[in-house]
Enzyme design. Sequence first.
Site, PDB file in Angstrom:
ATOM      1  CD  GLN A 155       3.020  -0.108  -6.433  1.00 34.44           C
ATOM      2  OE1 GLN A 155       2.446   0.700  -7.143  1.00 34.44           O
ATOM      3  NE2 GLN A 155       2.590  -1.346  -6.270  1.00 34.44           N
ATOM      4  CB  THR A 183       3.379  -3.535  -3.385  1.00 32.81           C
ATOM      5  OG1 THR A 183       3.682  -2.178  -3.697  1.00 32.81           O
ATOM      6  CG2 THR A 183       2.406  -3.583  -2.235  1.00 32.81           C
ATOM      7  CE  LYS A 280       4.473   1.287   0.163  1.00 34.74           C
ATOM      8  NZ  LYS A 280       3.100   0.773   0.167  1.00 34.74           N
ATOM      9  CG  HIS A 304      -0.768  -1.099   1.601  1.00 37.67           C
ATOM     10  ND1 HIS A 304      -0.069  -1.856   0.706  1.00 37.67           N
ATOM     11  CD2 HIS A 304      -1.548  -0.299   0.834  1.00 37.67           C
ATOM     12  CE1 HIS A 304      -0.425  -1.553  -0.539  1.00 37.67           C
ATOM     13  NE2 HIS A 304      -1.324  -0.591  -0.483  1.00 37.67           N
ATOM     14  NE  ARG A 307      -4.907   2.576   0.954  1.00 37.88           N
ATOM     15  CZ  ARG A 307      -5.953   3.306   0.615  1.00 37.88           C
ATOM     16  NH1 ARG A 307      -6.422   4.189   1.466  1.00 37.88           N
ATOM     17  NH2 ARG A 307      -6.527   3.170  -0.566  1.00 37.88           N
TER      18      ARG A 307
END
Length: 443
Positions: A155, A183, A280, A304, A307
């Site tokens: 990631q 991300t 993502k 996420h 979050r």
Amino acid sequence: MNEPRTNSRDPSDTRAKRDEVTYPIPEPNSFLNYAELRQLARRRLPRIIFDFIDRGTEDEHALRRNRNALDSVRIRPRALRGGGVRNQATSLFGQNCDTPIIVAPTAFAGLVWYQGELELAKAAAANGMPFCAATEALTPVEEIAAASNGPIWFQLYLWEKEEFTRDLLERVWSSGVRTLLVTCDNSVSANREYNIRSGFGMPLRYSTRNLCDVAFHPRWALGVFARYLATGSVPTFANYPAAYRSSILSRNTKALRYQPIGWDHIRWIRDLWKGNLILKGILRADDAILGAKLGADGVVVSNHGGRNLDGAVAPIEVLAEIVDAVGKQLTVIADSGVQRGSDILKLLAVGAKAVMIGRGLLYATAVGGSSGASRMVGILQRELDIALGMSGCNDIGELDRSLIEMPGVKPMAGWRECRSAVPLPDLDPIPDLDAINSPQIAS
Ligand SMILES: Cc1cc2nc3c(=O)[nH]c(=O)nc-3n(C[C@H](O)[C@H](O)[C@H](O)COP(=O)(O)O)c2cc1C
């Protein structure tokens, strides 16, 4: 008769109520489900670390919504069919996987257990599933890849200096990783107020309260922290450029700024990265389409784990629209809030190819290292197996939207055309079907 009460999975409960357990909490590595495991992890970890893992952002609406949305989906099982040998194996980017579960990338996993990332990677390999290492891991990607004989993904967070990101991508590629996950839901930092209050961050903040917190969790203090100290390796962000790799306790941390990521960066990364590219944190069909046009191979429909943006939609609420838009071109993965095998079944039935698990596997590693993580994977696999059988399916390829009822999704909305169709089970063993449909009975 009074029913014994177990942990409620309803996140709209108050936190105290959510933690309520009337059965004794089991010994480590004898937990039966996610809720029991969470209790064990809560006991094992200092509060400052547990909260970092467990909580959401701001008022935690998105965290609660993830659960409420999954719980609001109901399964309409097919009767009398799921009793055979069931199969949950799948393939992701040409790699065979024993289960449609992926270890989500999580920062600081090395804080829950000594070299926690290696434990998670070992558990993933042992269970035939991919492990996604994080930019903010405490173990270098090279070590993780070398220690595992399973598929390792990586990631990426982008740094402000392009050359740093370029160097990291070279390290990732040279370590043998071929699947990169970028991300996309953190153009700005999330507002996690509890971290400010507790002092969780880089570096960790000393305070009397934090020292007491650690002292009251001796298994963590000795088994994790003291072990790092004893081996002379106070954790650092091991994937950072060397000049910025100071320990999580160091006051002299040289700040490394992240790049607010935009679509141009995706184009840039696509040119640079020759392997599989997954975006993502996608929650809209138009973004997924744009990703496909820029050459992405997959998306993770994710908020996420509640979050980042409080008030974000839950992935399962938008999954159908995204699968319908790009399911033919892209591998669609989903995460956020998955706690049971039936949650996995629901996401697969809507059209996800696989799901990612974040917190559940961190709690499990905190409780039992790689054997804890393997136990949790085994529980999820078993629950998925039961849910499959109970739903009348012998293979995850048989899951479709006719099995579920959820607000806003029409039954049989036709995602099957988006992926290679799997034939329905043979009806031969049900000889009376013709008779039931015969004109005599109709009259
Ligand atoms: C402690 C923790 C750290 C995380 N760190 C990252 C990260 O560095 N990069 C990222 O893309 N997602 C990160 N995530 C999000 C996960 O990859 C995943 O999307 C989320 O945890 C899924 O929800 P779940 O925890 O309910 O399973 C993190 C999640 C947790 C709980």
